[in-house]
Design a protein around this motif. Sequence first.
Motif, PDB file in Angstrom:
ATOM      1  N   VAL A   1       0.843  -1.199   0.000  1.00 41.76           N
ATOM      2  CA  VAL A   1       0.000   0.000   0.000  1.00 41.76           C
ATOM      3  C   VAL A   1       0.878   1.249   0.000  1.00 41.76           C
ATOM      4  CG1 VAL A   1      -1.712   1.316   1.307  1.00 41.76           C
ATOM      5  CG2 VAL A   1      -1.934  -1.164   1.115  1.00 41.76           C
ATOM      6  N   GLN A   2       1.929   1.237   0.797  1.00 43.79           N
ATOM      7  CA  GLN A   2       2.838   2.382   0.845  1.00 43.79           C
ATOM      8  C   GLN A   2       3.583   2.554  -0.480  1.00 43.79           C
ATOM      9  OE1 GLN A   2       4.789   0.988   4.398  1.00 43.79           O
ATOM     10  NE2 GLN A   2       3.912   2.668   5.610  1.00 43.79           N
ATOM     11  N   LYS A   3       3.928   1.439  -1.134  1.00 44.85           N
ATOM     12  CA  LYS A   3       4.563   1.523  -2.453  1.00 44.85           C
ATOM     13  C   LYS A   3       3.605   2.116  -3.481  1.00 44.85           C
ATOM     14  CE  LYS A   3       7.958  -2.126  -1.932  1.00 44.85           C
ATOM     15  NZ  LYS A   3       8.394  -3.454  -2.352  1.00 44.85           N
ATOM     16  N   LEU A   4       2.335   1.749  -3.387  1.00 42.08           N
ATOM     17  CA  LEU A   4       1.333   2.317  -4.286  1.00 42.08           C
ATOM     18  C   LEU A   4       1.220   3.826  -4.074  1.00 42.08           C
ATOM     19  CD1 LEU A   4      -0.825   1.763  -6.455  1.00 42.08           C
ATOM     20  CD2 LEU A   4      -2.449   1.418  -4.588  1.00 42.08           C
ATOM     21  N   ILE A   5       1.314   4.260  -2.844  1.00 39.15           N
ATOM     22  CA  ILE A   5       1.279   5.694  -2.544  1.00 39.15           C
ATOM     23  C   ILE A   5       2.516   6.382  -3.117  1.00 39.15           C
ATOM     24  CG2 ILE A   5       1.372   7.395  -0.669  1.00 39.15           C
ATOM     25  CD1 ILE A   5      -0.433   5.400   0.924  1.00 39.15           C
ATOM     26  N   CYS A   6       3.690   5.736  -3.023  1.00 39.40           N
ATOM     27  CA  CYS A   6       4.911   6.285  -3.646  1.00 39.40           C
ATOM     28  C   CYS A   6       4.738   6.407  -5.150  1.00 39.40           C
ATOM     29  CB  CYS A   6       6.115   5.401  -3.340  1.00 39.40           C
ATOM     30  SG  CYS A   6       6.765   5.592  -1.700  1.00 39.40           S
ATOM     31  N   LEU A   7       4.159   5.384  -5.781  1.00 38.00           N
ATOM     32  CA  LEU A   7       3.899   5.448  -7.222  1.00 38.00           C
ATOM     33  C   LEU A   7       2.944   6.590  -7.549  1.00 38.00           C
ATOM     34  CD1 LEU A   7       3.424   1.763  -8.422  1.00 38.00           C
ATOM     35  CD2 LEU A   7       5.192   3.377  -9.104  1.00 38.00           C
ATOM     36  N   TYR A   8       1.888   6.724  -6.765  1.00 35.25           N
ATOM     37  CA  TYR A   8       0.926   7.797  -6.985  1.00 35.25           C
ATOM     38  C   TYR A   8       1.614   9.162  -6.928  1.00 35.25           C
ATOM     39  CZ  TYR A   8      -2.726  11.172  -5.968  1.00 35.25           C
ATOM     40  OH  TYR A   8      -3.526  12.284  -5.987  1.00 35.25           O
ATOM     41  N   LYS A   9       2.436   9.374  -5.901  1.00 32.97           N
ATOM     42  CA  LYS A   9       3.131  10.656  -5.744  1.00 32.97           C
ATOM     43  C   LYS A   9       4.106  10.902  -6.889  1.00 32.97           C
ATOM     44  CE  LYS A   9       2.739  10.936  -0.742  1.00 32.97           C
ATOM     45  NZ  LYS A   9       3.464  10.861   0.535  1.00 32.97           N
ATOM     46  N   PHE A  10       4.818   9.840  -7.305  1.00 35.26           N
ATOM     47  CA  PHE A  10       5.762   9.975  -8.419  1.00 35.26           C
ATOM     48  C   PHE A  10       5.040  10.404  -9.688  1.00 35.26           C
ATOM     49  CE2 PHE A  10       7.697   7.868 -12.141  1.00 35.26           C
ATOM     50  CZ  PHE A  10       8.867   8.600 -12.205  1.00 35.26           C
ATOM     51  N   PHE A  11       3.958   9.710 -10.032  1.00 33.92           N
ATOM     52  CA  PHE A  11       3.237  10.029 -11.267  1.00 33.92           C
ATOM     53  C   PHE A  11       2.529  11.374 -11.176  1.00 33.92           C
ATOM     54  CE2 PHE A  11       3.623   5.408 -11.990  1.00 33.92           C
ATOM     55  CZ  PHE A  11       4.242   5.485 -13.227  1.00 33.92           C
ATOM     56  N   ARG A  12       2.039  11.732 -10.013  1.00 32.06           N
ATOM     57  CA  ARG A  12       1.390  13.034  -9.840  1.00 32.06           C
ATOM     58  C   ARG A  12       2.408  14.169  -9.986  1.00 32.06           C
ATOM     59  NH1 ARG A  12      -0.407  14.109  -4.119  1.00 32.06           N
ATOM     60  NH2 ARG A  12       1.758  14.691  -4.037  1.00 32.06           N
ATOM     61  N   ASN A  13       3.592  13.993  -9.395  1.00 28.94           N
ATOM     62  CA  ASN A  13       4.618  15.039  -9.464  1.00 28.94           C
ATOM     63  C   ASN A  13       5.205  15.193 -10.865  1.00 28.94           C
ATOM     64  OD1 ASN A  13       4.308  15.618  -6.769  1.00 28.94           O
ATOM     65  ND2 ASN A  13       5.981  14.295  -6.123  1.00 28.94           N
ATOM     66  N   GLU A  14       5.381  14.100 -11.565  1.00 22.55           N
ATOM     67  CA  GLU A  14       6.017  14.142 -12.886  1.00 22.55           C
ATOM     68  C   GLU A  14       5.036  14.505 -13.996  1.00 22.55           C
ATOM     69  OE1 GLU A  14       9.122  14.238 -13.381  1.00 22.55           O
ATOM     70  OE2 GLU A  14       9.736  13.665 -11.373  1.00 22.55           O
ATOM     71  N   ASN A  15       3.765  14.169 -13.832  1.00 24.55           N
ATOM     72  CA  ASN A  15       2.730  14.532 -14.798  1.00 24.55           C
ATOM     73  C   ASN A  15       3.092  14.092 -16.226  1.00 24.55           C
ATOM     74  OD1 ASN A  15       0.255  15.555 -15.494  1.00 24.55           O
ATOM     75  ND2 ASN A  15       1.026  17.627 -15.819  1.00 24.55           N
ATOM     76  N   PHE A  16       3.215  12.792 -16.434  1.00 26.02           N
ATOM     77  CA  PHE A  16       3.589  12.239 -17.735  1.00 26.02           C
ATOM     78  C   PHE A  16       2.443  12.353 -18.735  1.00 26.02           C
ATOM     79  CE2 PHE A  16       6.291   9.839 -14.772  1.00 26.02           C
ATOM     80  CZ  PHE A  16       7.520  10.197 -15.294  1.00 26.02           C
ATOM     81  N   ASP A  17       2.806  12.559 -19.986  1.00 22.63           N
ATOM     82  CA  ASP A  17       1.823  12.562 -21.058  1.00 22.63           C
ATOM     83  C   ASP A  17       1.448  11.136 -21.444  1.00 22.63           C
ATOM     84  OD1 ASP A  17       1.640  15.433 -21.574  1.00 22.63           O
ATOM     85  OD2 ASP A  17       3.748  15.227 -22.144  1.00 22.63           O
ATOM     86  N   ILE A  18       2.456  10.258 -21.482  1.00 24.67           N
ATOM     87  CA  ILE A  18       2.247   8.865 -21.880  1.00 24.67           C
ATOM     88  C   ILE A  18       3.026   7.960 -20.932  1.00 24.67           C
ATOM     89  CG2 ILE A  18       2.561   7.145 -23.702  1.00 24.67           C
ATOM     90  CD1 ILE A  18       2.431   9.451 -25.718  1.00 24.67           C
TER      91      ILE A  18
END
Length: 124
Positions: free
Chosen positions: A69-86
């Motif tokens: 669950v904590q790893k999923l939160i890390c992934l969420y924060k990473f993708f939210r901060n980086e804001n990838f197009d694809i």
Amino acid sequence: MPKHNNLKICVVATSLSNGGTERFASTLSFMLDSLGYDVFLLSTKDSIDYHYAGQLYNLEKEAGSLNNVQKLICLYKFFRNENFDIIIDNRARRDFIKEFLIYRFAYKKSRIISMIHNYNIYNY
């Protein structure tokens, strides 16, 4: 090479060693970088043997001792901060619930390309 395209692309792989899928992710990073895209690689395991282009985010190194669950939160924060197009997901998808949470929670706001590197498409 100067960046001519404004697209920010993340290539997700289990690791960057010991396999054809992993080598494909490495090669894909070079191809996308040579086309001028802003490339990131996300490796879920800390096993990096292949060369790559772009920036690397090593999830196991960043969140190694955390629970899922904590790893999923890390992934969420990473993708939210980086804001990838694809996001290009090269991982094998074996657990429906885990994949559902990753796709719905972490990858939420990006276009996703899910790669299949196996003849047995039952799990996909």
